[in-house]
Design a protein around this motif. Sequence first.
Motif, PDB file in Angstrom:
ATOM      1  N   ASN A  19       0.590  -1.529  -0.361  1.00  0.00           N
ATOM      2  CA  ASN A  19      -0.064   0.035   0.310  1.00  0.00           C
ATOM      3  C   ASN A  19       0.834   1.444   0.157  1.00  0.00           C
ATOM      4  O   ASN A  19       1.033   1.744   0.795  1.00  0.00           O
ATOM      5  CB  ASN A  19      -1.133   0.403   1.327  1.00  0.00           C
ATOM      6  N   ARG A  20       1.758   1.969  -1.658  1.00  0.00           N
ATOM      7  CA  ARG A  20       2.224   2.829  -1.380  1.00  0.00           C
ATOM      8  C   ARG A  20       1.723   3.904  -2.823  1.00  0.00           C
ATOM      9  O   ARG A  20       1.035   3.493  -3.571  1.00  0.00           O
ATOM     10  CB  ARG A  20       3.638   2.626  -1.735  1.00  0.00           C
ATOM     11  N   HIS A  21       2.436   5.314  -2.331  1.00  0.00           N
ATOM     12  CA  HIS A  21       1.586   6.121  -3.272  1.00  0.00           C
ATOM     13  C   HIS A  21       2.724   7.076  -3.607  1.00  0.00           C
ATOM     14  O   HIS A  21       3.270   7.616  -2.143  1.00  0.00           O
ATOM     15  CB  HIS A  21       0.073   6.665  -2.496  1.00  0.00           C
ATOM     16  N   ARG A  22       2.869   6.707  -4.426  1.00  0.00           N
ATOM     17  CA  ARG A  22       4.137   7.678  -5.235  1.00  0.00           C
ATOM     18  C   ARG A  22       3.786   9.427  -5.361  1.00  0.00           C
ATOM     19  O   ARG A  22       2.581   9.599  -5.492  1.00  0.00           O
ATOM     20  CB  ARG A  22       4.528   8.116  -6.154  1.00  0.00           C
ATOM     21  N   VAL A  23       4.112  10.512  -4.380  1.00  0.00           N
ATOM     22  CA  VAL A  23       3.486  11.342  -5.016  1.00  0.00           C
ATOM     23  C   VAL A  23       4.470  12.898  -4.817  1.00  0.00           C
ATOM     24  O   VAL A  23       5.559  12.172  -5.078  1.00  0.00           O
ATOM     25  CB  VAL A  23       3.758  12.100  -2.627  1.00  0.00           C
ATOM     26  N   GLY A  24       3.636  13.216  -5.692  1.00  0.00           N
ATOM     27  CA  GLY A  24       5.122  14.523  -6.521  1.00  0.00           C
ATOM     28  C   GLY A  24       3.813  15.402  -6.619  1.00  0.00           C
ATOM     29  O   GLY A  24       3.510  15.261  -5.846  1.00  0.00           O
ATOM     30  N   ARG A  25       4.766  16.793  -7.412  1.00  0.00           N
ATOM     31  CA  ARG A  25       3.796  17.987  -7.450  1.00  0.00           C
ATOM     32  C   ARG A  25       2.860  17.603  -7.394  1.00  0.00           C
ATOM     33  O   ARG A  25       1.332  18.773  -7.019  1.00  0.00           O
ATOM     34  CB  ARG A  25       4.569  18.768  -8.468  1.00  0.00           C
ATOM     35  N   ARG A  26       1.991  16.657  -8.337  1.00  0.00           N
ATOM     36  CA  ARG A  26       0.701  17.293  -9.133  1.00  0.00           C
ATOM     37  C   ARG A  26       0.152  16.045  -7.969  1.00  0.00           C
ATOM     38  O   ARG A  26      -0.885  15.986  -8.442  1.00  0.00           O
ATOM     39  CB  ARG A  26       0.233  16.290 -10.623  1.00  0.00           C
ATOM     40  N   THR A  27       0.791  15.491  -7.252  1.00  0.00           N
ATOM     41  CA  THR A  27      -0.781  14.623  -6.134  1.00  0.00           C
ATOM     42  C   THR A  27      -0.739  15.312  -4.787  1.00  0.00           C
ATOM     43  O   THR A  27      -0.595  16.379  -4.633  1.00  0.00           O
ATOM     44  CB  THR A  27       0.127  13.543  -5.663  1.00  0.00           C
ATOM     45  N   THR A  28      -2.281  15.914  -5.663  1.00  0.00           N
ATOM     46  CA  THR A  28      -2.957  16.764  -4.248  1.00  0.00           C
ATOM     47  C   THR A  28      -3.715  16.028  -2.704  1.00  0.00           C
ATOM     48  O   THR A  28      -4.243  16.705  -1.922  1.00  0.00           O
ATOM     49  CB  THR A  28      -4.178  16.864  -5.035  1.00  0.00           C
ATOM     50  N   GLU A  29      -4.109  14.609  -3.643  1.00  0.00           N
ATOM     51  CA  GLU A  29      -4.853  14.145  -2.520  1.00  0.00           C
ATOM     52  C   GLU A  29      -5.062  12.036  -3.119  1.00  0.00           C
ATOM     53  O   GLU A  29      -4.422  12.080  -4.079  1.00  0.00           O
ATOM     54  CB  GLU A  29      -6.561  13.074  -2.140  1.00  0.00           C
ATOM     55  N   VAL A  30      -4.581  11.529  -1.671  1.00  0.00           N
ATOM     56  CA  VAL A  30      -4.880   9.995  -1.849  1.00  0.00           C
ATOM     57  C   VAL A  30      -5.371   8.821  -0.765  1.00  0.00           C
ATOM     58  O   VAL A  30      -6.104   9.825  -0.524  1.00  0.00           O
ATOM     59  CB  VAL A  30      -3.000   9.305  -1.262  1.00  0.00           C
ATOM     60  N   ALA A  31      -6.383   8.387  -1.194  1.00  0.00           N
ATOM     61  CA  ALA A  31      -7.808   8.072  -1.017  1.00  0.00           C
ATOM     62  C   ALA A  31      -7.219   6.548  -0.355  1.00  0.00           C
ATOM     63  O   ALA A  31      -6.410   6.057  -0.890  1.00  0.00           O
ATOM     64  CB  ALA A  31      -8.718   7.296  -2.153  1.00  0.00           C
ATOM     65  N   TYR A  32      -7.434   6.505   1.330  1.00  0.00           N
ATOM     66  CA  TYR A  32      -7.516   5.430   2.088  1.00  0.00           C
ATOM     67  C   TYR A  32      -8.716   4.621   2.061  1.00  0.00           C
ATOM     68  O   TYR A  32     -10.024   4.986   2.775  1.00  0.00           O
ATOM     69  CB  TYR A  32      -6.704   5.393   3.500  1.00  0.00           C
ATOM     70  N   SER A  33      -8.711   3.017   2.151  1.00  0.00           N
ATOM     71  CA  SER A  33      -9.466   2.684   2.833  1.00  0.00           C
ATOM     72  C   SER A  33      -9.382   0.818   3.579  1.00  0.00           C
ATOM     73  O   SER A  33      -8.172   0.702   3.032  1.00  0.00           O
ATOM     74  CB  SER A  33     -10.839   2.670   1.353  1.00  0.00           C
ATOM     75  N   CYS A  34     -10.071   0.685   4.555  1.00  0.00           N
ATOM     76  CA  CYS A  34      -9.884  -0.578   5.118  1.00  0.00           C
ATOM     77  C   CYS A  34     -10.664  -0.972   5.313  1.00  0.00           C
ATOM     78  O   CYS A  34     -11.644   0.310   6.422  1.00  0.00           O
ATOM     79  CB  CYS A  34      -8.338  -0.078   6.085  1.00  0.00           C
ATOM     80  N   THR A  35     -11.094  -2.109   5.540  1.00  0.00           N
ATOM     81  CA  THR A  35     -11.978  -2.978   6.161  1.00  0.00           C
ATOM     82  C   THR A  35     -11.818  -3.978   7.372  1.00  0.00           C
ATOM     83  O   THR A  35     -10.311  -4.575   6.986  1.00  0.00           O
ATOM     84  CB  THR A  35     -13.004  -3.675   5.709  1.00  0.00           C
ATOM     85  N   ILE A  36     -11.982  -3.819   8.952  1.00  0.00           N
ATOM     86  CA  ILE A  36     -11.247  -4.955   9.542  1.00  0.00           C
ATOM     87  C   ILE A  36     -12.804  -5.330  10.360  1.00  0.00           C
ATOM     88  O   ILE A  36     -13.545  -4.656  10.323  1.00  0.00           O
ATOM     89  CB  ILE A  36     -10.641  -4.022  10.809  1.00  0.00           C
TER      90      ILE A  36
END
Length: 122
Positions: A93-110
Motif C-alpha cells: 500500500n504505497r503511493h508515489r507523491v509528486g507535485r501533481r499529487t493533491t490527495e490519496v484515498a485510503y480505505s480499510c475494513t477490519i
Amino acid sequence: MKRIYIIITLLMLAAGLHAADRAAIRDTHIEKLGDSLRVSFTIVPGRIASDERVLLTPFVYNGDRQWAGLEPVSLVGRRRDIYDRRSGTADGNRHRVGRRTTEVAYSCTIAYEDWMQYVAVA
C-alpha cells in the motif's frame, strides 16, 4: 443503533518529522457493515522530498487501552519509489507523491468488535 465514533490517529515515522508537516487527513467516513468496520479517509500529502518515505499507520482507539491497527500506507517521493522498485523492497500500500499529487484515498475494513461501539472520531 448507537452512533459509532472512532478516533483515528496517525503515527508518522519519517526521520523524526512531525505529522502536520507531512500530511493532513480529511473526509473521514466510518461505517459498520455487519461484522466488520470500514474506515476511509483522504490523505492530503504535504511536501515530501524525492528521496523520502513517510509511513502512516492509522488505528482506531476507544480511550480504554483498546485499539486496533489498520493497514499502513507509504507516501514516497520519486527517487525513493524508483529505488524501492529496483531493489525489490516496494511494499503493497504505497503511493508515489509528486507535485501533481493533491490527495490519496485510503480505505480499510477490519473485523468489528464490541468495544468499537464506544470509540470517537477525531
